[in-house]
Write a protein that holds these residues in place. Structure first.
Motif, PDB file in Angstrom:
ATOM      1  N   LYS A 227      39.167  46.740  49.712  1.00 30.63           N
ATOM      2  CA  LYS A 227      40.454  46.063  49.438  1.00 30.63           C
ATOM      3  C   LYS A 227      40.736  45.045  50.582  1.00 30.63           C
ATOM      4  CE  LYS A 227      43.693  48.429  47.563  1.00 30.63           C
ATOM      5  NZ  LYS A 227      44.764  49.325  47.115  1.00 30.63           N
TER       6      LYS A 227
ATOM      7  N   SER B 186      29.750  53.379  37.045  1.00 31.73           N
ATOM      8  CA  SER B 186      31.159  53.310  36.378  1.00 31.73           C
ATOM      9  C   SER B 186      32.033  54.396  36.803  1.00 31.73           C
ATOM     10  CB  SER B 186      31.056  53.196  34.946  1.00 31.73           C
ATOM     11  OG  SER B 186      30.516  54.444  34.345  1.00 31.73           O
TER      12      SER B 186
ATOM     13  N   GLU C 137      34.238  56.955  39.119  1.00 28.49           N
ATOM     14  CA  GLU C 137      35.743  56.709  40.081  1.00 28.49           C
ATOM     15  C   GLU C 137      34.964  57.019  41.614  1.00 28.49           C
ATOM     16  OE1 GLU C 137      38.311  55.702  39.557  1.00 28.49           O
ATOM     17  OE2 GLU C 137      37.826  55.190  37.715  1.00 28.49           O
TER      18      GLU C 137
ATOM     19  N   LYS D 137      31.525  50.497  42.081  1.00 29.08           N
ATOM     20  CA  LYS D 137      32.721  50.394  41.326  1.00 29.08           C
ATOM     21  C   LYS D 137      33.975  49.931  42.296  1.00 29.08           C
ATOM     22  CE  LYS D 137      36.026  53.050  38.303  1.00 29.08           C
ATOM     23  NZ  LYS D 137      36.121  52.151  37.257  1.00 29.08           N
ATOM     24  N   LEU D 138      34.066  50.533  43.222  1.00 30.65           N
ATOM     25  CA  LEU D 138      35.386  50.175  43.971  1.00 30.65           C
ATOM     26  C   LEU D 138      34.800  48.740  44.574  1.00 30.65           C
ATOM     27  CD1 LEU D 138      37.741  51.325  45.534  1.00 30.65           C
ATOM     28  CD2 LEU D 138      36.563  52.109  47.386  1.00 30.65           C
TER      29      LEU D 138
ATOM     30  N   LYS E  63      33.306  46.430  43.509  1.00 30.70           N
ATOM     31  CA  LYS E  63      33.383  45.494  42.143  1.00 30.70           C
ATOM     32  C   LYS E  63      34.709  45.424  41.921  1.00 30.70           C
ATOM     33  CE  LYS E  63      31.619  44.817  37.700  1.00 30.70           C
ATOM     34  NZ  LYS E  63      32.739  44.648  36.610  1.00 30.70           N
ATOM     35  N   GLU E  64      35.542  46.301  41.564  1.00 30.67           N
ATOM     36  CA  GLU E  64      36.828  46.143  40.962  1.00 30.67           C
ATOM     37  C   GLU E  64      37.854  45.585  42.084  1.00 30.67           C
ATOM     38  OE1 GLU E  64      37.006  49.828  37.732  1.00 30.67           O
ATOM     39  OE2 GLU E  64      38.000  50.031  39.547  1.00 30.67           O
ATOM     40  N   GLU E  65      37.691  45.937  43.488  1.00 28.88           N
ATOM     41  CA  GLU E  65      38.608  45.597  44.326  1.00 28.88           C
ATOM     42  C   GLU E  65      38.317  44.365  45.013  1.00 28.88           C
ATOM     43  OE1 GLU E  65      41.525  46.893  45.390  1.00 28.88           O
ATOM     44  OE2 GLU E  65      41.475  49.065  44.428  1.00 28.88           O
TER      45      GLU E  65
ATOM     46  N   ASP F 160      35.368  41.362  41.525  1.00 26.87           N
ATOM     47  CA  ASP F 160      35.900  40.923  40.208  1.00 26.87           C
ATOM     48  C   ASP F 160      37.129  39.933  40.450  1.00 26.87           C
ATOM     49  OD1 ASP F 160      34.149  42.406  38.744  1.00 26.87           O
ATOM     50  OD2 ASP F 160      35.549  43.795  38.113  1.00 26.87           O
ATOM     51  N   LYS F 161      37.614  39.839  41.640  1.00 30.42           N
ATOM     52  CA  LYS F 161      38.734  39.197  41.991  1.00 30.42           C
ATOM     53  C   LYS F 161      38.169  37.598  42.655  1.00 30.42           C
ATOM     54  CE  LYS F 161      41.714  43.244  42.707  1.00 30.42           C
ATOM     55  NZ  LYS F 161      42.576  43.863  43.710  1.00 30.42           N
TER      56      LYS F 161
END
Length: 218
Positions: A50, A86, A88, A93-94, A96-98, A101-102
């Motif tokens: 993040k 995938s 948690e 995954k962290l 990629k998502e935080e 992917d942004k």
């Protein structure tokens, strides 16, 4: 003997840490691209992804030194939990998502090297396979004793662990392998893989971020 670390304190993630971290990472990116045309870094999980997003996805000042070149990045994991990508608990995954992917499509994407899910049941084989990946990248042309990352970005847990190297754990004494397995992590999940301490210390630049206990200060 190496130089002592530089210690910095930041009262605010958005206003102080993120812009300074961006400047530092892009300095290492630009230096690495001039040196060998690629920027190779290893990252951990926790709050780091993040913070990376806040630092690197902020608008550029427009100067050449302040531009990301994500297509020339290669991202590895300093440690990973032996769970599906995938799950948690997965660092991938962290990240990629935080972060990944942004990234706006026009900026391109880094090349990312996650663990192979085929080996999740056997943490030692998972570590061995990830080490083979590192060897294929860092020792494809020459025999090298240790991989040389351009940058490793780590967090630090309240118990003092970094990567999945825990205080007083026997893994700290491992000296030969690039990637190690752990089946008894003091912090769940128990099964993990991690870069070895010699690999972490061999890096060109190392950054460790830790949130001060009981505050929002880094």
């Amino acid at each position: 003997m190496g130089r002592p670390p530089n210690l910095y304190s930041f009262a605010s993630v958005d206003n102080e840490l993120a812009p300074n971290l961006r400047k530092y990472i892009l300095e290492q990116q630009n230096d690495s691209l001039k040196r060998h045309g690629v920027f190779r870094l290893a990252v951990s999980g926790g709050s780091l992804p993040k913070t990376l997003a806040k630092a690197l996805l902020a608008p550029s000042s427009g100067s050449e030194d302040d531009k990301t070149d994500f297509p020339k990045w290669e991202i590895f994991y300093a440690d990973e939990r032996c769970v599906p990508l995938s799950h948690e608990d997965s660092n991938h995954k962290l990240v990629k998502e935080e972060f990944l992917d942004k990234i706006p499509s026009e900026l391109g994407q880094p090349k990312v090297y996650p663990i192979d899910e085929k080996y999740l049941e056997d943490e030692q084989e998972c570590a061995d396979q990830y080490e083979k990946t590192l060897v294929s990248i860092f020792a494809a042309r020459d025999s090298v004793k240790l991989p040389l990352f351009d940058l490793i970005l780590l967090g630090c847990g309240p118990d003092g662990h970094t990567c999945s190297l825990f205080p007083d754990h026997p893994l700290l004494r491992a000296s030969d392998a690039w990637c190690l397995s752990i089946a008894d992590s003091p912090k769940p999940p128990a099964k993990r893989i991690t870069l070895s301490l010699p690999v972490v210390l061999h890096v060109r630049k190392l950054v460790s971020l830790r949130l001060a206990a009981g505050s929002n200060r880094y």
